[in-house]
Design an enzyme around this catalytic site. Sequence first.
Site, PDB file in Angstrom:
ATOM      1  N   GLU A 167       0.733  -1.159   0.096  1.00 37.68           N
ATOM      2  CA  GLU A 167      -0.087   0.101   0.053  1.00 37.68           C
ATOM      3  C   GLU A 167       0.742   1.109   0.072  1.00 37.68           C
ATOM      4  O   GLU A 167       1.830   1.322   0.654  1.00 37.68           O
ATOM      5  CB  GLU A 167      -0.739  -0.236   1.207  1.00 37.68           C
ATOM      6  CG  GLU A 167      -1.859   0.801   1.462  1.00 37.68           C
ATOM      7  CD  GLU A 167      -2.798   0.655  -0.057  1.00 37.68           C
ATOM      8  OE1 GLU A 167      -3.611  -0.186   0.023  1.00 37.68           O
ATOM      9  OE2 GLU A 167      -2.688   1.537  -0.968  1.00 37.68           O
ATOM     10  N   LEU A 195      -0.481   4.533   0.342  1.00 38.12           N
ATOM     11  CA  LEU A 195      -1.163   5.540   0.812  1.00 38.12           C
ATOM     12  C   LEU A 195      -0.459   6.544   1.685  1.00 38.12           C
ATOM     13  O   LEU A 195       0.229   6.207   2.421  1.00 38.12           O
ATOM     14  CB  LEU A 195      -2.286   5.058   1.715  1.00 38.12           C
ATOM     15  CG  LEU A 195      -3.299   4.080   1.264  1.00 38.12           C
ATOM     16  CD1 LEU A 195      -4.028   3.576   2.326  1.00 38.12           C
ATOM     17  CD2 LEU A 195      -4.004   4.620  -0.109  1.00 38.12           C
ATOM     18  N   ASN A 245       9.660   3.811  -0.030  1.00 40.24           N
ATOM     19  CA  ASN A 245       9.770   4.607   1.116  1.00 40.24           C
ATOM     20  C   ASN A 245      11.411   5.130   1.392  1.00 40.24           C
ATOM     21  O   ASN A 245      11.370   6.329   1.715  1.00 40.24           O
ATOM     22  CB  ASN A 245       9.261   4.033   2.498  1.00 40.24           C
ATOM     23  CG  ASN A 245       7.641   3.929   2.162  1.00 40.24           C
ATOM     24  OD1 ASN A 245       7.103   4.895   1.761  1.00 40.24           O
ATOM     25  ND2 ASN A 245       6.982   3.272   3.096  1.00 40.24           N
ATOM     26  N   ALA A 299      12.917  21.125   1.639  1.00 41.05           N
ATOM     27  CA  ALA A 299      13.469  21.050   2.943  1.00 41.05           C
ATOM     28  C   ALA A 299      12.826  21.497   4.131  1.00 41.05           C
ATOM     29  O   ALA A 299      11.751  22.268   3.874  1.00 41.05           O
ATOM     30  CB  ALA A 299      14.680  22.116   2.708  1.00 41.05           C
ATOM     31  N   GLY A 339       8.889  12.415   9.509  1.00 34.70           N
ATOM     32  CA  GLY A 339       8.452  11.432  10.746  1.00 34.70           C
ATOM     33  C   GLY A 339       7.088  10.714  10.319  1.00 34.70           C
ATOM     34  O   GLY A 339       7.253  10.264   8.979  1.00 34.70           O
ATOM     35  N   CYS A 389       5.652   5.440   8.785  1.00 37.48           N
ATOM     36  CA  CYS A 389       6.212   4.475   7.871  1.00 37.48           C
ATOM     37  C   CYS A 389       7.611   4.758   7.544  1.00 37.48           C
ATOM     38  O   CYS A 389       8.566   4.021   7.758  1.00 37.48           O
ATOM     39  CB  CYS A 389       5.392   4.739   6.346  1.00 37.48           C
ATOM     40  SG  CYS A 389       3.809   4.175   6.538  1.00 37.48           S
ATOM     41  N   LYS A 392      10.237   3.769  10.581  1.00 38.17           N
ATOM     42  CA  LYS A 392      10.217   2.537  10.749  1.00 38.17           C
ATOM     43  C   LYS A 392      10.772   1.433   9.900  1.00 38.17           C
ATOM     44  O   LYS A 392      11.512   0.319   9.695  1.00 38.17           O
ATOM     45  CB  LYS A 392       9.033   1.742  11.335  1.00 38.17           C
ATOM     46  CG  LYS A 392       7.915   1.215  10.529  1.00 38.17           C
ATOM     47  CD  LYS A 392       6.585   0.948  10.895  1.00 38.17           C
ATOM     48  CE  LYS A 392       5.446   0.443  10.038  1.00 38.17           C
ATOM     49  NZ  LYS A 392       5.606  -0.633   9.164  1.00 38.17           N
TER      50      LYS A 392
HETATM   51  C1  UDX Z   1       4.545   7.731   3.323  1.00 34.84           C
HETATM   52  C2  UDX Z   1       4.761   7.400   1.888  1.00 34.84           C
HETATM   53  O1  UDX Z   1       4.471   8.681   1.061  1.00 34.84           O
HETATM   54  C3  UDX Z   1       3.431   6.438   1.433  1.00 34.84           C
HETATM   55  O2  UDX Z   1       3.428   6.252   0.019  1.00 34.84           O
HETATM   56  C4  UDX Z   1       3.527   5.167   2.408  1.00 34.84           C
HETATM   57  O3  UDX Z   1       2.545   4.348   2.018  1.00 34.84           O
HETATM   58  C5  UDX Z   1       3.374   5.624   3.860  1.00 34.84           C
HETATM   59  O4  UDX Z   1       4.701   6.677   4.049  1.00 34.84           O
HETATM   60  P1  UDX Z   1       3.065   9.466   4.963  1.00 34.84           P
HETATM   61  O5  UDX Z   1       3.842   8.927   6.056  1.00 34.84           O
HETATM   62  O6  UDX Z   1       1.829   9.439   5.212  1.00 34.84           O
HETATM   63  O7  UDX Z   1       3.451   8.538   3.518  1.00 34.84           O
HETATM   64  O8  UDX Z   1       3.721  10.804   4.549  1.00 34.84           O
HETATM   65  P2  UDX Z   1       4.453  11.732   3.634  1.00 34.84           P
HETATM   66  O9  UDX Z   1       3.433  12.657   2.896  1.00 34.84           O
HETATM   67  O10 UDX Z   1       4.996  10.644   2.564  1.00 34.84           O
HETATM   68  O11 UDX Z   1       5.323  12.467   4.448  1.00 34.84           O
HETATM   69  C6  UDX Z   1       6.298  12.003   5.105  1.00 34.84           C
HETATM   70  C7  UDX Z   1       7.080  12.788   5.881  1.00 34.84           C
HETATM   71  O12 UDX Z   1       8.094  13.524   5.179  1.00 34.84           O
HETATM   72  C8  UDX Z   1       6.380  13.950   6.575  1.00 34.84           C
HETATM   73  O13 UDX Z   1       6.722  14.127   8.048  1.00 34.84           O
HETATM   74  C9  UDX Z   1       6.629  15.179   5.955  1.00 34.84           C
HETATM   75  O14 UDX Z   1       6.369  16.507   6.497  1.00 34.84           O
HETATM   76  C10 UDX Z   1       8.067  14.975   5.272  1.00 34.84           C
HETATM   77  N1  UDX Z   1       8.511  15.610   3.838  1.00 34.84           N
HETATM   78  C11 UDX Z   1       7.401  15.051   2.954  1.00 34.84           C
HETATM   79  C12 UDX Z   1       9.308  16.624   3.871  1.00 34.84           C
HETATM   80  O15 UDX Z   1       9.933  16.895   4.885  1.00 34.84           O
HETATM   81  N2  UDX Z   1       9.686  17.066   2.532  1.00 34.84           N
HETATM   82  C13 UDX Z   1       8.913  16.750   1.458  1.00 34.84           C
HETATM   83  O16 UDX Z   1       9.353  17.199   0.463  1.00 34.84           O
HETATM   84  C14 UDX Z   1       7.958  15.863   1.631  1.00 34.84           C
END
Ligand code: UDX
Length: 455
Positions: free
Chosen positions: A161, A163, A221, A265, A270, A273, A276
């Site tokens: 997944e 998502l 990821n 940036a 965090g 996903c 971990k």
């Molecule tokens: C992520 C993956 O995107 C998704 O495909 C997977 O299924 C689960 O893990 P998610 O954890 O919901 O999804 O959040 P995501 O939107 O990916 O952001 C993760 C972290 O990265 C957040 O803390 C966000 O603030 C940070 N981030 C994201 C950045 O610091 N810079 C960016 O350009 C994008």
Amino acid sequence: MSKESENCELGIFGGGYVGLVAAAGFASVGHRVVVFEVSDEKLQLLNAGKVPFFEPGLEELVKNGISQKLLSFEKATLDRLQEHLPRLQGLLLAVGTPSLPDGRTDLSYLDSVIDLLLKVPQSLEGKILVSKSTVPVGTGERISKRMIEGGKPVAVASNPEFLRQGNAVYDFLKPERIVIGTENVEATEWLRKLYAPLVANGAPLIEMNLRSAELLKYAANAFLATKISFINEISQLCERVGADIQQIHRGLATDSRIGSKFLNAGVGFGGSCFPKDLSSLIHQGEAFSLAMSLTKSTQEVNRRQRLWAFERLQKVWNNDFRGKTIALWGLTFKPNTDDMREAPALSLISRLIETEASIKAYDPQGMGEASRLLKDPLKRGHLQLMKSPQEAVEGADALIILTEWAEFEKMNLSDIKVLMRSPLILDGRNVFSSQQPLKNSEIQYYGVGLPSASA
Ligand code: UDX
């Protein structure tokens, strides 16, 4: 879905984030789904059409599924499972696979579903067992072996997944790709049928072997996390040499080989996903004597980046935090969620409470979670949770922005300035970097990787 005969009957183990979005999503395209959940508390909410966490659009989808009698919830017990099993073609595993203290993946929830399936008296022949949970490479084969040894052979597949929290409903219904990982023909056919409505809407379907699908999830990821750590490392250099990360971002993004996404940036990544999955991937590599140095560096850069605001304050205040009040905007790991798992706010708060500063924090959705996770600093009075962004900044010596919630983006900094004791803003997501009032104002403003932050 057009033809009745194409509808699938499936059971999903786990009414958490992945399970619930998938269940409501599949029901919305005409499949009949029963979710098996262990928590009575969750079941009570779900049966009332309520979603136990914040996810835009999900509650509506759940309510629709229930009212159309395509979505139901059951306690994950042997008798409930036995009752539904005869009509279920596919069984999807969507239970949590959190980190163990050493960073390896905890498969105990998954194993307890397998234990339950092995107790079922009837045969599982012809059923398809699909892992949607993120699991280390080889887990599918291990499940298959356990089922054979327990006298219940079943077809096994991986269907990872992708998502994003906060966009989960959209991501489920309009995925960039659907991945089916199995060597089993029946499993492939059933999963094709399950996803046919989404494929008809234009979602690409990629088929591969079981092990590759399992690894793909970690690779995706880890790659995205690496992009973030890369841009954060460059932003650190920008601050030292007086360059501007946003101009660099523009220059990078125009190269189609690099692209613009996941290159913002900030104060680090965090969530449930990335952290971990990086740890698990490192362990998976090390088990084969592979050092996984790039993944480790991604983690390391992120650990440091979470303390960006703290290190900046140390410089500005000459390491003297006595009597200072710090406002924090944004506690969740990103906007549009109430999830604080591995949120940069947690690392920052635990560092700040070692100083003599006091913290006033606000988050549009994360206050409930914050009062649960931060009991100690709240009890000791190091931290206060405020009702609005304005209340948080009142009398503050510094404002730190940790997530780019729309509510913060709409704020007028001139109004904020007058509420603060001293107008110092550390913008950990560069939300206000292009705001005009900042120029020629009395606000001392620092963004991540921006020239204002030059040492
Ligand atoms: C992520 C993956 O995107 C998704 O495909 C997977 O299924 C689960 O893990 P998610 O954890 O919901 O999804 O959040 P995501 O939107 O990916 O952001 C993760 C972290 O990265 C957040 O803390 C966000 O603030 C940070 N981030 C994201 C950045 O610091 N810079 C960016 O350009 C994008």
